[in-house]
Write an enzyme that holds these catalytic residues in place. Structure first.
Site, PDB file in Angstrom:
ATOM      1  N   THR A 287       0.846  -1.187   0.000  1.00  0.00           N
ATOM      2  CA  THR A 287       0.000   0.000   0.000  1.00  0.00           C
ATOM      3  C   THR A 287       0.880   1.234   0.000  1.00  0.00           C
ATOM      4  OG1 THR A 287      -2.021   0.986   0.899  1.00  0.00           O
ATOM      5  CG2 THR A 287      -0.359   0.289   2.510  1.00  0.00           C
TER       6      THR A 287
ATOM      7  N   CYS B  78      -3.124   7.750   7.742  1.00  0.00           N
ATOM      8  CA  CYS B  78      -3.659   6.385   7.701  1.00  0.00           C
ATOM      9  C   CYS B  78      -2.657   5.413   8.327  1.00  0.00           C
ATOM     10  CB  CYS B  78      -3.924   5.958   6.258  1.00  0.00           C
ATOM     11  SG  CYS B  78      -5.175   6.933   5.398  1.00  0.00           S
TER      12      CYS B  78
ATOM     13  N   HIS C 130      -5.481  -0.895   5.039  1.00  0.00           N
ATOM     14  CA  HIS C 130      -5.101   0.526   4.954  1.00  0.00           C
ATOM     15  C   HIS C 130      -6.232   1.302   5.642  1.00  0.00           C
ATOM     16  CE1 HIS C 130      -3.164   3.889   2.406  1.00  0.00           C
ATOM     17  NE2 HIS C 130      -4.028   4.472   3.223  1.00  0.00           N
TER      18      HIS C 130
END
Length: 164
Positions: free
Chosen positions: A25, A31, A48
């Protein structure tokens, strides 16, 4: 790392890999990239996570991968379908940065730290130990999680490349 078995995990997304997959990711700012791993069966999972709690959800159908309190249970469930056991899972975390400086102590602006806290709370609830983490600070990260080795590779402009 160029891999044939690269499995992309988008923002507010999650996925699992078995034996030869590498989960990746990008764009982890505030995040949090949550990875879970069962080394016995070599099943890896990555979420994520964008926000700490689904209680603030405004969408009609909740995206389970978007929130810490829904992404982690869903990730566990998908890994168990591939033969992973909750009792053998270990976690690694990356991200949760405070990307912008704000005056005052407004908790709503502490999205990165709140995301990390919520992820840790959920992992504790499920009894999953956190083996390693690279969280906080004020820079973005890209991560790759190898389902064969359990190694989490973290890339950032400021810090270069590291493995945990």
């Amino acid at each position: 790392m160029i891999q044939e078995n690269m499995i992309k995990v988008g923002m507010a997304d999650l996925n699992v890999a078995h034996v030869t997959g590498v989960l990746k990711t990008t764009g982890l700012g505030s995040c949090v990239g949550v990875t879970l791993y069962d080394s016995r069966v070599k099943v890896a999972g990555m979420a994520h996570v964008m926000l700490p709690s689904s209680e603030i959800a405004r969408e009609g159908t909740i995206n389970l991968a978007k929130y810490a309190d829904t992404a982690i249970p869903e990730l566990i469930s998908q890994m168990e379908k591939l033969g992973a056991s909750l009792g053998r899972m270990e976690a690694k975390l990356a991200g949760g940065a405070q990307m912008f400086a704000f005056a005052g102590n407004n908790d709503t602006m502490r999205i990165g730290p709140r995301n990390v806290e919520s992820c840790k709370d959920m992992l504790k609830k499920y009894g999953i130990p956190i083996k390693a983490e690279d969280t906080g600070a004020n820079y973005g990260r890209t991560i790759e999680f190898n389902s064969e080795s359990g190694i989490l590779l973290i890339r950032s402009v400021q810090q270069g490349v590291k493995e945990i």
